[in-house]
Design a protein around this motif. Structure first.
Motif, PDB file in Angstrom:
ATOM      1  N   LYS A   1      -2.275  -0.389  -5.311  1.00  0.00           N
ATOM      2  CA  LYS A   1      -3.578   0.293  -4.997  1.00  0.00           C
ATOM      3  C   LYS A   1      -4.501   0.663  -6.089  1.00  0.00           C
ATOM      4  O   LYS A   1      -5.865   0.295  -6.326  1.00  0.00           O
ATOM      5  CB  LYS A   1      -3.627   1.510  -4.166  1.00  0.00           C
TER       6      LYS A   1
ATOM      7  N   TYR B   1      -0.400   2.210   5.478  1.00  0.00           N
ATOM      8  CA  TYR B   1       0.906   1.415   5.478  1.00  0.00           C
ATOM      9  C   TYR B   1       1.550   1.448   6.921  1.00  0.00           C
ATOM     10  O   TYR B   1       1.672   2.568   7.577  1.00  0.00           O
ATOM     11  CB  TYR B   1       1.884   2.200   4.455  1.00  0.00           C
TER      12      TYR B   1
ATOM     13  N   VAL C   1       0.838  -1.241   0.011  1.00  0.00           N
ATOM     14  CA  VAL C   1      -0.039   0.016  -0.053  1.00  0.00           C
ATOM     15  C   VAL C   1       0.977   1.202  -0.052  1.00  0.00           C
ATOM     16  O   VAL C   1       0.502   2.356   0.188  1.00  0.00           O
ATOM     17  CB  VAL C   1      -0.954   0.010   1.239  1.00  0.00           C
ATOM     18  N   LYS C   2       2.151   1.009   0.071  1.00  0.00           N
ATOM     19  CA  LYS C   2       2.948   2.390  -0.397  1.00  0.00           C
ATOM     20  C   LYS C   2       2.555   3.118  -1.617  1.00  0.00           C
ATOM     21  O   LYS C   2       2.100   2.680  -2.568  1.00  0.00           O
ATOM     22  CB  LYS C   2       4.334   2.024  -0.484  1.00  0.00           C
ATOM     23  N   ASP C   3       2.432   4.433  -1.445  1.00  0.00           N
ATOM     24  CA  ASP C   3       1.743   5.293  -2.590  1.00  0.00           C
ATOM     25  C   ASP C   3       2.693   5.280  -3.655  1.00  0.00           C
ATOM     26  O   ASP C   3       2.239   5.502  -4.766  1.00  0.00           O
ATOM     27  CB  ASP C   3       1.582   6.785  -1.813  1.00  0.00           C
ATOM     28  N   ALA C   4       4.112   4.910  -3.517  1.00  0.00           N
ATOM     29  CA  ALA C   4       4.867   4.905  -4.630  1.00  0.00           C
ATOM     30  C   ALA C   4       4.706   3.727  -5.426  1.00  0.00           C
ATOM     31  O   ALA C   4       5.187   3.692  -6.565  1.00  0.00           O
ATOM     32  CB  ALA C   4       6.317   5.038  -4.253  1.00  0.00           C
TER      33      ALA C   4
END
Length: 364
Positions: free
Chosen positions: A313, A335, A306-309
């Protein structure tokens, strides 16, 4: 200390009577077939025993008496169970011989509730449950009321409870004593809503690839997870809510193209975004075909997928959008940004988050 924060105290219940030496005339025997036993989860029934595979499967009985025992035989002696008598929990570790284990003695001669809950995974072996035994003169009471709500989870190690009680930096997470499905966000959520609980999970599993030989789309419809010919009858359990928490292992292995698990699925060519999105979308359609009208919540997290990078997702969101199904939604856990698998406390945070989402989006 409460059950959510205490260290791992495994109280191994000592066996006191070999099953071959049971004095039947001095005990009240309740067969696994007895209608007064309330089961939850996917359980198979042989002529002489119930087969327990999946994490979170359980059986409950109400009785009036002073003593309770259970007859079990584990496949390898690797499984662990929570024994819950009148709300108090101890841990049972059956071995690979058929034995009768004393669960409680000296109880008040009044009504009691007894539940046995499988903490560990199907990869830790199958357990045979033959029945309960109570003291002479004990009375079997009406079974617990059938819970009106039903919730089912499809997931990996996070949902299984892998390493949840490993308080030593994650070094022992793979060992069965440190697994505990009872304290996962999934089981906590089900108990919060007083819902029937079904947990179809396996550490290492994915949608397109995982650290296991099978993927969830290849496993989801099994009764006995070890047998591809053992198919679950979906008419037996119609959940109100399904929660899917998958893609963590896909995300991990997509960064390890040298791994044999990756090569077995993809060779030397990593799959593109479309392949990944379509695989998740197809799994959603498959579940929808089994459960028309059920609310499906596609969650992810709380590990590094689920890291934005990272794109995972987004993959879930695109797959859900393609269904054009208003009853299929997404919700992502934050996260956790700590080493290892989610701890007891981190699972509590996830449960609170999911409970709040369900409260605000679902009327059941």
């Amino acid at each position: 200390m409460n059950d959510m924060t205490r260290p791992l105290y495994i109280i191994i219940l000592w066996l006191v009577t070999l099953s071959g030496c049971v004095q039947v005339d001095a005990q009240k025997i309740v067969s696994f077939k007895d209608d007064n036993i309330r089961y939850m989860g996917r359980i198979a029934y042989q002529n002489d025993a119930a087969q327990l595979f999946w994490s979170g499967t359980s059986m409950q009985i109400n009785f009036k008496g002073t003593e309770a025992k259970v007859s079990l035989k584990d496949e390898r002696g690797d499984n662990f169970f929570n024994v819950i008598i009148d709300g108090k929990i101890v841990v049972l570790h059956p071995d690979a011989e058929k034995r009768t284990y004393t669960l409680a003695t000296g109880l008040s001669n009044g009504p009691h509730s007894l539940s046995i809950f499988k903490r560990t995974e199907w990869a830790d072996g199958t357990t045979l449950f033959f029945g309960f035994e109570f003291n002479t003169g004990a009375e079997i009471l009406a079974p617990p009321a059938v819970k009106k709500r039903k919730i089912e989870f499809y997931g990996d190690s996070i949902t299984s409870g892998y390493g949840i009680e490993d308080f030593d930096g994650g070094n022992n997470s793979y060992l069965p004593p440190y697994k505990n499905n009872y304290l996962t966000y999934a089981a906590l959520t089900a108990r919060h809503f007083d819902a029937q609980f079904s947990c179809i999970s396996k550490s290492g599993i994915g949608i397109t690839v995982g650290y296991t030989p099978v993927t969830m789309p290849e496993l989801y419809n099994r009764l006995n997870p070890n047998d591809p010919n053992s198919l679950w009858d979906f008419s037996k359990f119609k959940p109100d809510v399904v929660v899917i928490n998958l893609f963590q292992n896909d995300a991990s292995l997509m960064r390890q193209s040298e791994r044999p698990e990756f090569k077995a699925r993809f060779g030397d060519t990593p799959p593109n975004d479309e392949f990944i999105i379509q695989a998740y979308h197809k799994f959603l359609l498959t579940l929808r075909s089994k459960y028309p009208g059920t609310r499906i919540i596609c969650v992810l997290g709380s590990m590094d997928a689920v890291k934005d990078a990272l794109p995972w997702k987004g993959y879930v969101e695109k797959a859900v959008a393609r269904t054009n199904d208003k009853l299929i939604t997404t919700h992502f856990f934050a996260y956790k940004n700590t080493q290892g698998h989610p701890s007891v406390e981190e699972n509590k945070v996830m449960a609170d988050d999911l409970i709040a989402y369900i409260d605000s989006h679902i009327k059941w």
